[in-house]
Design an enzyme around this catalytic site. Structure first.
Site, short mmCIF file in Angstrom:
data_model
loop_
_atom_site.label_atom_id
_atom_site.label_comp_id
_atom_site.label_asym_id
_atom_site.label_seq_id
_atom_site.Cartn_x
_atom_site.Cartn_y
_atom_site.Cartn_z
N LEU A 164 0.67 -1.33 0.02
CA LEU A 164 0.06 -0.33 -0.15
C LEU A 164 0.98 1.76 0.25
CD1 LEU A 164 -2.80 -1.12 2.43
CD2 LEU A 164 -2.70 -1.29 -0.54
N ASP A 199 5.54 -6.75 2.52
CA ASP A 199 6.17 -6.42 1.81
C ASP A 199 6.88 -7.02 0.79
OD1 ASP A 199 9.08 -4.80 0.53
OD2 ASP A 199 8.61 -2.80 1.47
N SER A 233 8.89 -2.63 -18.98
CA SER A 233 8.99 -1.21 -19.48
C SER A 233 9.18 -0.79 -20.63
CB SER A 233 8.75 0.23 -18.55
OG SER A 233 8.60 1.49 -19.47
N THR A 242 10.76 1.98 -21.03
CA THR A 242 11.96 2.31 -21.14
C THR A 242 13.51 1.86 -21.25
OG1 THR A 242 12.88 4.02 -19.85
CG2 THR A 242 11.78 1.95 -18.77
N TYR A 298 15.15 4.62 -12.46
CA TYR A 298 14.07 3.16 -12.82
C TYR A 298 14.11 2.59 -14.32
CZ TYR A 298 9.34 2.20 -14.32
OH TYR A 298 8.43 1.61 -15.19
N LYS A 323 14.54 -1.81 -13.66
CA LYS A 323 13.28 -2.91 -15.13
C LYS A 323 15.11 -3.98 -15.93
CE LYS A 323 9.68 -1.99 -14.07
NZ LYS A 323 8.69 -2.26 -13.14
N PHE A 331 3.90 0.08 -22.84
CA PHE A 331 4.12 1.45 -23.96
C PHE A 331 3.32 2.49 -22.32
CE2 PHE A 331 6.99 1.29 -27.11
CZ PHE A 331 7.33 -0.41 -27.45
N ASN A 342 2.58 12.35 -15.34
CA ASN A 342 2.57 12.00 -16.87
C ASN A 342 1.10 12.46 -16.99
OD1 ASN A 342 3.08 8.80 -15.06
ND2 ASN A 342 4.07 9.77 -17.01
P1 NAD Z 1 1.82 0.98 -9.54
O1 NAD Z 1 2.87 2.40 -8.25
O2 NAD Z 1 -0.25 2.35 -8.89
O3 NAD Z 1 1.37 0.02 -8.64
C1 NAD Z 1 1.93 -0.54 -8.12
C2 NAD Z 1 1.97 -1.58 -6.64
O4 NAD Z 1 3.12 -1.71 -5.74
C3 NAD Z 1 1.37 0.09 -5.52
O5 NAD Z 1 0.11 -0.63 -5.01
C4 NAD Z 1 2.59 0.01 -4.88
O6 NAD Z 1 1.74 0.68 -3.44
C5 NAD Z 1 3.09 -1.72 -4.94
N1 NAD Z 1 4.24 -1.65 -4.22
C6 NAD Z 1 5.45 -1.04 -3.63
N2 NAD Z 1 6.76 -1.51 -4.31
C7 NAD Z 1 5.99 -2.17 -3.40
C8 NAD Z 1 6.91 -3.57 -2.32
N3 NAD Z 1 8.23 -3.40 -2.19
N4 NAD Z 1 5.98 -4.53 -1.61
C9 NAD Z 1 5.10 -4.65 -2.15
N5 NAD Z 1 4.15 -4.12 -3.11
C10 NAD Z 1 4.99 -2.78 -3.56
O7 NAD Z 1 2.10 1.42 -10.36
P2 NAD Z 1 1.79 0.74 -11.98
O8 NAD Z 1 1.24 1.88 -13.13
O9 NAD Z 1 -0.05 -0.12 -11.30
O10 NAD Z 1 2.42 -0.35 -12.63
C11 NAD Z 1 2.34 -1.42 -11.76
C12 NAD Z 1 4.17 -2.51 -12.82
O11 NAD Z 1 3.67 -1.38 -14.15
C13 NAD Z 1 5.36 -1.56 -12.15
O12 NAD Z 1 6.04 -2.66 -11.46
C14 NAD Z 1 5.42 -0.42 -12.87
O13 NAD Z 1 6.72 0.07 -12.89
C15 NAD Z 1 5.25 -1.06 -14.12
N6 NAD Z 1 4.70 -0.44 -15.30
C16 NAD Z 1 3.78 0.90 -15.19
C17 NAD Z 1 3.78 1.49 -16.00
C18 NAD Z 1 2.45 2.85 -16.40
O14 NAD Z 1 3.29 3.95 -17.04
N7 NAD Z 1 2.18 3.24 -15.18
C19 NAD Z 1 4.39 2.20 -17.86
C20 NAD Z 1 5.70 1.10 -17.75
C21 NAD Z 1 5.67 0.08 -17.20
C1 UD1 Z 2 7.31 8.58 -18.82
C2 UD1 Z 2 8.83 8.07 -18.25
C3 UD1 Z 2 8.76 6.06 -18.50
C4 UD1 Z 2 7.71 6.09 -18.50
C5 UD1 Z 2 6.55 6.32 -18.50
C6 UD1 Z 2 5.67 5.29 -18.32
C7 UD1 Z 2 9.40 10.15 -18.52
C8 UD1 Z 2 10.92 11.05 -18.49
N1 UD1 Z 2 9.98 8.66 -19.13
O1 UD1 Z 2 6.98 7.90 -20.15
O2 UD1 Z 2 10.36 6.40 -18.36
O3 UD1 Z 2 7.76 4.52 -19.11
O4 UD1 Z 2 6.37 7.63 -18.50
O5 UD1 Z 2 4.08 6.24 -18.21
O6 UD1 Z 2 9.44 10.43 -16.69
N2 UD1 Z 2 3.74 16.11 -22.03
C9 UD1 Z 2 3.66 16.79 -21.36
N3 UD1 Z 2 2.79 17.99 -20.13
C10 UD1 Z 2 2.93 17.09 -18.72
C11 UD1 Z 2 3.20 15.72 -18.63
C12 UD1 Z 2 3.77 14.76 -20.17
O7 UD1 Z 2 3.62 17.91 -21.92
O8 UD1 Z 2 2.06 17.40 -17.77
C13 UD1 Z 2 4.28 15.04 -22.51
C14 UD1 Z 2 5.51 14.37 -22.30
O9 UD1 Z 2 6.78 15.77 -22.42
C15 UD1 Z 2 5.94 12.68 -23.77
C16 UD1 Z 2 3.60 12.76 -23.56
O10 UD1 Z 2 3.10 13.51 -22.59
O11 UD1 Z 2 5.57 14.16 -24.43
C17 UD1 Z 2 3.43 11.70 -22.58
O12 UD1 Z 2 4.84 11.86 -21.41
P1 UD1 Z 2 4.88 11.01 -20.18
O13 UD1 Z 2 2.93 10.17 -19.68
O14 UD1 Z 2 5.32 11.29 -19.04
O15 UD1 Z 2 5.17 9.41 -20.64
P2 UD1 Z 2 6.36 9.13 -21.01
O16 UD1 Z 2 7.12 9.99 -21.56
O17 UD1 Z 2 6.48 8.15 -22.29
#
Ligand code: NAD
Ligand code: UD1
Length: 341
Positions: free
Chosen positions: A33, A58, A124, A126, A148, A152, A177, A198
């Site tokens: 959480l 955890d 990711s 990334t 970060y 990964k 993505f 984001n």
């Molecule tokens: P999120 O933060 O909503 O979910 C992650 C969950 O993990 C949270 O509920 C947090 O409380 C829990 N958590 C964190 N550290 C923990 C630990 N040590 N032990 C137990 N629980 C823990 O994030 P999300 O967007 O749902 O992302 C899920 C996964 O996907 C992550 O690994 C993230 O890096 C990866 N990911 C997310 C995105 C994105 O844009 N959302 C993009 C690429 C990859």
């Molecule tokens: C970001 C992370 C990336 C991660 C991904 C997951 C960074 C540098 N990269 O990527 O590692 O995997 O989120 O979702 O943080 N933008 C604006 N105004 C805003 C926010 C974003 O113009 O307030 C633009 C950004 O410049 C980008 C696009 O929107 O062109 C998307 O941004 P964002 O949602 O943060 O995603 P990523 O940049 O792809």
């Protein structure tokens, strides 16, 4: 199957829980959480008419994980738990390696102890770093540009070593993505604490007037309208991708890295316009400097997912914006009703 979701109350984990339970799997949630709330469990129950077993812990607590795996007769794990904010990872790299890398090693130790060898990992896009060509396929060279991303990449490599050491392992690293959107009910979605990093959650907060304006980070990129282009994927498509990955692993051994994207890029301006169109709200915007570390364009080649997982994204940009908007409005109503209680 009995499936453990680490990070199961988080954004992507909670949506995946809905999809898996509706497919008839028994889903167990494990989360500390740190970035989600226990109230998600009530909303999951509302959507699915089921109570999910939940363990507050955890992933670095190997003994608790071992017991959770054994007590719930777990067959497979989806590992979402981790920290995910790029900027924070630059400031606090040790926290990122501890939560993400150490957390995964602890999970692997617990799984090994219980002879559970099926794992889907949240990776990711990334891991590709600065794109050398587009669309990004899985053979594109990998490169970390921040802690970060490095966490990964390390985890992907560790998982590959594990699969080489023991051919009984079945591991898929899903390279997401840009996940956006919410469940159609509006009950669960992405609710970042503090100022969203984001684009989509930021836009949603501008639409509800929690933020005054959207800063567009650069309009001089070599893209059709000068703003950054990304491959946005609906979180419900992503959730279904996890079900497809588990299904694939029932038939396939080894380590696999697979892109989860749509293959289509949208610019910041296109996203803002689409959101305006579904919400009927004009978004105040300003042009701000480029954000450090951003790339001009990033989108997937999704062919491997289609071939191996028999999965492809099917929801539209309109669906992504409409579900985000529905969730944002219902989240705001919930917060207001708590404030007035
Ligand atoms: P999120 O933060 O909503 O979910 C992650 C969950 O993990 C949270 O509920 C947090 O409380 C829990 N958590 C964190 N550290 C923990 C630990 N040590 N032990 C137990 N629980 C823990 O994030 P999300 O967007 O749902 O992302 C899920 C996964 O996907 C992550 O690994 C993230 O890096 C990866 N990911 C997310 C995105 C994105 O844009 N959302 C993009 C690429 C990859
Ligand atoms: C970001 C992370 C990336 C991660 C991904 C997951 C960074 C540098 N990269 O990527 O590692 O995997 O989120 O979702 O943080 N933008 C604006 N105004 C805003 C926010 C974003 O113009 O307030 C633009 C950004 O410049 C980008 C696009 O929107 O062109 C998307 O941004 P964002 O949602 O943060 O995603 P990523 O940049 O792809």
């Amino acid at each position: 199957m009995n499936i453990l979701l680490t990070g199961g109350t988080g954004y992507i984990g909670s949506h995946t829980a809905v999809v898996l339970s509706q497919l008839g799997h028994k889903v167990v949630l494990f989360d500390n959480l740190s970035n989600s709330e226990e109230t998600v469990l009530e909303r999951l129950a509302q959507i699915t008419k089921q109570q999910f077993p939940f363990f507050n812990g955890d992933v670095r607590d190997t003994d608790l994980l071992k017991n959770t795996l054994a007590d719930n007769s777990i067959d497979a794990v989806i590992h979402f738990a981790g920290l995910k904010a790029v900027g924070e990872s630059v400031a606090k790299p040790v926290d990122y390696y501890a939560n993400n890398v150490q957390g995964t090693v602890s999970l692997l130790q617990a799984m090994q102890a219980q002879h559970i060898k099926t794992l889907v990992f949240s990776s990711s896009a990334t891991v590709y770093g600065q794109p050398q060509y587009l669309p990004l396929d899985e053979s594109h060279p990998t490169c970390a540009t921040n802690p970060y991303g490095r966490s990964k990449l390390h985890i992907e490599e560790i998982l590959n070593d594990v699969a080489i050491s023991d051919p009984q392992w079945r591991i898929t690293c899903l390279r997401y993505f840009n996940p956006v959107g919410a469940h159609e009910s509006g009950l669960i979605g992405e609710n970042p604490s503090g100022i969203p990093n984001n684009l989509m959650p930021y836009i949603a907060q501008v639409a509800t007037r929690q933020r005054t304006e959207l800063s567009i980070f650069g309009n001089d990129y070599p893209t059709p309208d000068g703003t950054g282009v990304r491959d946005y994927i609906h979180v419900m498509d992503l959730a279904e991708g996890h079900a497809a990955a588990l299904n694939f692993l029932t038939q396939n051994l080894g380590w696999h890295a697979i892109n989860i994207g749509t293959g289509k890029g949208y610019s910041v301006l296109e996203i803002a316009r689409a959101f305006e169109s579904v919400s009927g709200i004009k978004l105040p915007t300003i042009i701000a400097p480029r954000r450090a570390g951003d790339v001009a364009e990033c989108y997937a080649n999704p062919v491997k997912a289609k071939e191996l997982l028999k999965w492809a994204a099917r929801r539209s940009l309109n669906d992504m914006c409409a579900s985000t908007w529905r969730f944002q409005q219902s989240a705001e109503k919930r917060e207001n009703s708590w404030t007035h209680e």
